[in-house]
Design a protein around this motif. Sequence first.
Motif, PDB file in Angstrom:
ATOM      1  N   GLY A   1       0.630  -1.010   0.210  1.00 21.93           N
ATOM      2  CA  GLY A   1      -0.273  -0.347  -0.300  1.00 21.93           C
ATOM      3  C   GLY A   1       0.380   1.423   0.569  1.00 21.93           C
ATOM      4  O   GLY A   1       2.098   0.789   0.237  1.00 21.93           O
ATOM      5  N   MET A   2       0.413   2.248  -0.361  1.00 25.80           N
ATOM      6  CA  MET A   2       0.859   3.398  -0.667  1.00 25.80           C
ATOM      7  C   MET A   2       0.999   4.335   1.459  1.00 25.80           C
ATOM      8  O   MET A   2       0.156   3.946   2.219  1.00 25.80           O
ATOM      9  CB  MET A   2       0.188   4.679  -1.327  1.00 25.80           C
ATOM     10  N   LYS A   3       2.665   4.453   1.306  1.00 26.33           N
ATOM     11  CA  LYS A   3       2.828   4.990   2.885  1.00 26.33           C
ATOM     12  C   LYS A   3       3.593   6.351   2.650  1.00 26.33           C
ATOM     13  O   LYS A   3       4.432   5.613   1.815  1.00 26.33           O
ATOM     14  CB  LYS A   3       3.280   4.197   3.596  1.00 26.33           C
ATOM     15  N   PRO A   4       3.577   7.406   3.340  1.00 25.65           N
ATOM     16  CA  PRO A   4       4.224   7.761   3.334  1.00 25.65           C
ATOM     17  C   PRO A   4       5.940   7.526   3.792  1.00 25.65           C
ATOM     18  O   PRO A   4       5.617   6.938   4.760  1.00 25.65           O
ATOM     19  CB  PRO A   4       3.515   9.574   4.549  1.00 25.65           C
ATOM     20  N   VAL A   5       7.061   8.298   3.331  1.00 24.61           N
ATOM     21  CA  VAL A   5       8.173   7.520   3.792  1.00 24.61           C
ATOM     22  C   VAL A   5       9.004   8.932   4.337  1.00 24.61           C
ATOM     23  O   VAL A   5      10.287   8.558   4.992  1.00 24.61           O
ATOM     24  CB  VAL A   5       9.094   6.688   3.110  1.00 24.61           C
ATOM     25  N   LEU A   6       8.763   9.984   3.524  1.00 26.48           N
ATOM     26  CA  LEU A   6       9.466  11.055   3.550  1.00 26.48           C
ATOM     27  C   LEU A   6       9.023  12.392   3.678  1.00 26.48           C
ATOM     28  O   LEU A   6       8.077  12.197   2.186  1.00 26.48           O
ATOM     29  CB  LEU A   6      10.967  11.372   2.996  1.00 26.48           C
ATOM     30  N   THR A   7       9.059  13.228   4.213  1.00 31.62           N
ATOM     31  CA  THR A   7       8.907  14.781   4.408  1.00 31.62           C
ATOM     32  C   THR A   7       9.678  15.903   4.500  1.00 31.62           C
ATOM     33  O   THR A   7      11.038  15.799   4.776  1.00 31.62           O
ATOM     34  CB  THR A   7       7.719  15.038   5.441  1.00 31.62           C
ATOM     35  N   VAL A   8       9.654  16.596   3.341  1.00 32.14           N
ATOM     36  CA  VAL A   8      10.598  17.746   3.492  1.00 32.14           C
ATOM     37  C   VAL A   8      10.363  19.178   3.727  1.00 32.14           C
ATOM     38  O   VAL A   8       9.279  19.618   2.886  1.00 32.14           O
ATOM     39  CB  VAL A   8      11.830  17.549   2.087  1.00 32.14           C
TER      40      VAL A   8
END
Length: 176
Positions: free
Chosen positions: A130-137
């Motif tokens: 499933g789609m998952k957030p892995v990085l925020t900038v």
Amino acid sequence: MVKATLAIFLAFIPQMAMAQTPVELLKLKLQSDNQVVRDIRFYGTDIDPNTSAVDEQFTLTIDGQNVPINPELARRLEGLRRSFSYDSLSGGIQVGQPGSPMCLMAGPARGMILETRYLTYENYKITNSGMKPVLTVAQNCLFTSKISPQNATAREEARAALEILFTLSHSLPQGS
């Protein structure tokens, strides 16, 4: 007889379509406060980062429009994705508590969120994806979401994928 043949044929269509159906592998959302102002999606025909195929196809969309992508660059994005798309290589995804803004700045909070097709393996087989957030900038000090892979190499490669997608997002004028 015709109905039986048609029923058998229709039963096989989903399996045939899945073999070459593009699946979302990476997504980059550029946000202004809680609104997505740019949506970049990278698709491929194989979700397993442990395999590769000569006939694998990649596509890119920006705000829903298909955009040509250089095949070497597409393979580079797919190669980067390998290191942060499941726990054994990413070290897990660390989600920090949003902090309070550390500056007094007018305007919206701006930032980027990279998502990937994140996989769960059991006995060397994919059991969930499933789609998952892995990085925020953050693009300014008001964006306080903090998400990243725990493994340093995975973090660097996620950042590289984010930067490639961000650069590609400039190939279409915003609002096109």
